[in-house]
Design a protein around this motif. Structure first.
Motif, mmCIF file in Angstrom:
data_model
loop_
_atom_site.group_PDB
_atom_site.id
_atom_site.type_symbol
_atom_site.label_atom_id
_atom_site.label_comp_id
_atom_site.label_asym_id
_atom_site.label_seq_id
_atom_site.Cartn_x
_atom_site.Cartn_y
_atom_site.Cartn_z
ATOM 1 N N ASP A 17 -14.110 -47.826 -5.930
ATOM 2 C CA ASP A 17 -13.931 -46.989 -4.870
ATOM 3 C C ASP A 17 -14.961 -46.884 -3.687
ATOM 4 O OD1 ASP A 17 -11.540 -46.136 -6.313
ATOM 5 O OD2 ASP A 17 -12.607 -44.214 -6.809
ATOM 6 N N GLY A 18 -14.534 -47.045 -2.503
ATOM 7 C CA GLY A 18 -15.525 -47.186 -1.527
ATOM 8 C C GLY A 18 -15.932 -48.399 -1.212
ATOM 9 N N ALA A 19 -15.237 -49.687 -1.848
ATOM 10 C CA ALA A 19 -15.874 -51.030 -1.485
ATOM 11 C C ALA A 19 -15.434 -51.330 0.049
ATOM 12 C CB ALA A 19 -15.408 -52.026 -2.667
ATOM 13 N N THR A 20 -16.056 -52.521 0.421
ATOM 14 C CA THR A 20 -15.504 -53.052 1.754
ATOM 15 C C THR A 20 -14.806 -54.300 1.390
ATOM 16 O OG1 THR A 20 -17.356 -52.240 3.212
ATOM 17 C CG2 THR A 20 -16.099 -54.167 3.795
ATOM 18 N N ILE A 21 -13.600 -54.687 1.880
ATOM 19 C CA ILE A 21 -13.040 -55.892 1.509
ATOM 20 C C ILE A 21 -12.617 -56.566 2.802
ATOM 21 C CG2 ILE A 21 -11.982 -54.838 -0.785
ATOM 22 C CD1 ILE A 21 -9.489 -54.216 0.716
ATOM 23 N N SER A 22 -12.711 -57.751 2.759
ATOM 24 C CA SER A 22 -12.505 -58.695 3.918
ATOM 25 C C SER A 22 -10.883 -59.271 3.133
ATOM 26 C CB SER A 22 -13.360 -59.720 4.112
ATOM 27 O OG SER A 22 -13.754 -60.775 3.040
ATOM 28 N N VAL A 23 -9.908 -59.276 4.113
ATOM 29 C CA VAL A 23 -8.785 -59.768 3.777
ATOM 30 C C VAL A 23 -8.087 -60.605 4.820
ATOM 31 C CG1 VAL A 23 -6.355 -58.846 3.304
ATOM 32 C CG2 VAL A 23 -8.205 -57.283 2.802
ATOM 33 N N GLY A 24 -7.574 -61.932 4.123
ATOM 34 C CA GLY A 24 -7.277 -62.924 4.946
ATOM 35 C C GLY A 24 -5.828 -62.684 5.290
ATOM 36 N N GLY A 25 -5.239 -63.483 6.422
ATOM 37 C CA GLY A 25 -3.881 -63.286 6.969
ATOM 38 C C GLY A 25 -4.017 -62.730 8.316
ATOM 39 N N PHE A 26 -2.718 -63.201 8.896
ATOM 40 C CA PHE A 26 -2.651 -62.660 10.446
ATOM 41 C C PHE A 26 -1.128 -62.143 10.466
ATOM 42 C CE2 PHE A 26 -1.910 -63.209 14.664
ATOM 43 C CZ PHE A 26 -3.106 -63.417 15.454
ATOM 44 N N VAL A 170 -20.537 -58.862 6.307
ATOM 45 C CA VAL A 170 -20.649 -59.114 4.801
ATOM 46 C C VAL A 170 -19.781 -58.223 3.955
ATOM 47 C CG1 VAL A 170 -21.756 -59.692 2.600
ATOM 48 C CG2 VAL A 170 -22.659 -60.525 5.122
ATOM 49 N N ALA A 171 -18.704 -58.597 3.350
ATOM 50 C CA ALA A 171 -18.015 -57.767 2.543
ATOM 51 C C ALA A 171 -18.294 -57.480 1.022
ATOM 52 C CB ALA A 171 -16.440 -58.096 2.605
ATOM 53 N N ASP A 172 -18.124 -56.631 0.478
ATOM 54 C CA ASP A 172 -18.160 -56.452 -0.967
ATOM 55 C C ASP A 172 -17.480 -57.599 -1.823
ATOM 56 O OD1 ASP A 172 -20.210 -54.417 -0.928
ATOM 57 O OD2 ASP A 172 -18.473 -53.199 -0.527
ATOM 58 N N GLY A 204 -17.063 -62.725 1.906
ATOM 59 C CA GLY A 204 -17.133 -61.935 0.743
ATOM 60 C C GLY A 204 -18.310 -62.171 -0.181
ATOM 61 N N ARG A 205 -18.851 -61.235 -0.596
ATOM 62 C CA ARG A 205 -19.960 -61.686 -1.941
ATOM 63 C C ARG A 205 -19.023 -62.113 -3.045
ATOM 64 N NH1 ARG A 205 -22.038 -56.541 0.284
ATOM 65 N NH2 ARG A 205 -23.959 -56.980 1.565
ATOM 66 N N VAL A 206 -18.079 -61.429 -3.340
ATOM 67 C CA VAL A 206 -17.254 -61.876 -4.524
ATOM 68 C C VAL A 206 -15.909 -62.132 -3.966
ATOM 69 C CG1 VAL A 206 -16.075 -61.657 -6.774
ATOM 70 C CG2 VAL A 206 -18.459 -60.636 -6.342
ATOM 71 N N THR A 207 -15.500 -63.486 -3.987
ATOM 72 C CA THR A 207 -14.245 -63.937 -3.355
ATOM 73 C C THR A 207 -13.124 -64.089 -4.230
ATOM 74 O OG1 THR A 207 -15.115 -64.351 -1.237
ATOM 75 C CG2 THR A 207 -12.835 -65.384 -1.944
ATOM 76 N N VAL A 208 -12.041 -63.561 -4.166
ATOM 77 C CA VAL A 208 -10.763 -63.799 -5.255
ATOM 78 C C VAL A 208 -9.703 -64.505 -4.326
ATOM 79 C CG1 VAL A 208 -9.236 -62.699 -6.790
ATOM 80 C CG2 VAL A 208 -11.467 -61.510 -6.236
ATOM 81 N N ALA A 209 -9.054 -65.637 -5.057
ATOM 82 C CA ALA A 209 -8.093 -66.378 -4.235
ATOM 83 C C ALA A 209 -7.038 -66.478 -5.124
ATOM 84 C CB ALA A 209 -8.662 -67.873 -3.776
ATOM 85 N N GLU A 210 -6.009 -65.871 -4.448
ATOM 86 C CA GLU A 210 -4.527 -66.298 -5.162
ATOM 87 C C GLU A 210 -4.168 -67.396 -4.520
ATOM 88 O OE1 GLU A 210 -0.983 -63.852 -2.512
ATOM 89 O OE2 GLU A 210 -2.580 -62.399 -3.625
ATOM 90 N N VAL A 211 -3.748 -68.323 -5.437
ATOM 91 C CA VAL A 211 -3.343 -69.694 -5.151
ATOM 92 C C VAL A 211 -1.726 -70.137 -5.420
ATOM 93 C CG1 VAL A 211 -5.655 -70.687 -5.135
ATOM 94 C CG2 VAL A 211 -4.019 -71.016 -7.003
#
Length: 256
Positions: A17-26, A170-172, A204-211
């Motif tokens: 909770d409270g994290a900063t997330i960077s989210v791809g997409g347009f 810089v996102a968490d 993102g400091r930790v980046t998660v990719a769905e492929v």
């Protein structure tokens, strides 16, 4: 080196909770919809999201917004989401509107280790001078406004010009969607779905990719890789059904 995780649920389990997330997409193109859904199911709340926009009322980040999981947005374009406008004007959501190119560069700079940069965009406006409403109260009064930013003059080929200082982002955690990815985290995006995804992955400091298509190391042509695996910590392979589940924001057809 094998960064594949079993599920989206596992991949986002440690986002607090409270994290900063960077989210791809347009719009709805190239959004990490499966990871967003997993975050919704996890109950994670009080999030700050960095994304070009907030999806629509029923899809993308709009899913988190409807459940009041977002406390703050750093965005460029928010015009297609009525609930977003309602929460913002009612004082339920803080919004930092940022020029689109500036937002992209703030994310890229964050992933490149550049703490800030000067740009001509916004000089002579509230972007530089401050006063943009970030948060209202429930009576429509501005309670948080953007601060003034440093403006400096630089020599250019056209003469001296003013530039405004913008800080990097810089996102968490970074959440992105790729067309192809290998077990080392190298990613390839397809056509316009590339959009903000490389930038969200970088910052993102930790980046998660769905492929959509998981391949083995060595199968991707190095010259075709858009996001090197050094930026990616977790890879979530999608099922064919998940990969095919894509919404169209505005369907436009020609009359017969």
């Amino acid at each position: 080196m094998d960064k594949v995780v079993a599920s989206a649920t596992e991949a986002v389990a440690d986002i607090p909770d409270g994290a900063t997330i960077s989210v791809g997409g347009f719009g709805l193109c190239g959004i990490p919809s499966v990871l967003i859904e997993a975050l919704l199911e996890a109950g994670t709340t009080d999030l700050q999201a960095v994304s070009n926009n907030c999806g629509v009322d029923e899809w993308g980040l709009g899913r988190l917004l409807l459940q009041k999981r977002l406390r703050r947005m750093i965005s460029s374009y928010v015009g297609e989401n009525k609930e977003f406008a309602r929460q913002y004007l009612a004082g339920e959501l803080e919004v930092e509107l940022t020029p689109q190119g500036t937002l992209a560069e703030r994310m890229r700079a964050g992933g490149s280790g550049i703490p800030a940069f000067f740009t001509a965009t916004g000089v002579g406006t509230q972007v530089a001078e401050g006063g943009l409403p970030w948060r209202y109260d429930d009576s429509g009064n501005v309670v948080v406004a953007s601060p003034p930013k440093e403006v400096r003059t630089f020599a250019t080929a056209e003469g001296e010009k003013q530039f405004v200082l913008e800080e990097a982002i810089v996102a968490d955690f970074g959440l992105v969607r790729a067309w192809k990815g290998d077990r080392h985290g190298n990613l390839v995006y397809r056509d316009s779905a590339r959009n903000f995804n490389p930038l969200a992955a970088m910052c993102g400091r930790v980046t998660v990719a769905e492929v959509e298509h998981l391949v083995e190391p060595g199968e991707l042509e190095p010259n075709d890789v858009h996001t090197p695996g050094v930026y990616v910590q977790r890879v979530v392979p999608l099922t064919p059904e998940q990969a095919a589940d894509k919404q169209i924001e505005k369907r436009t057809v020609r009359e017969a």
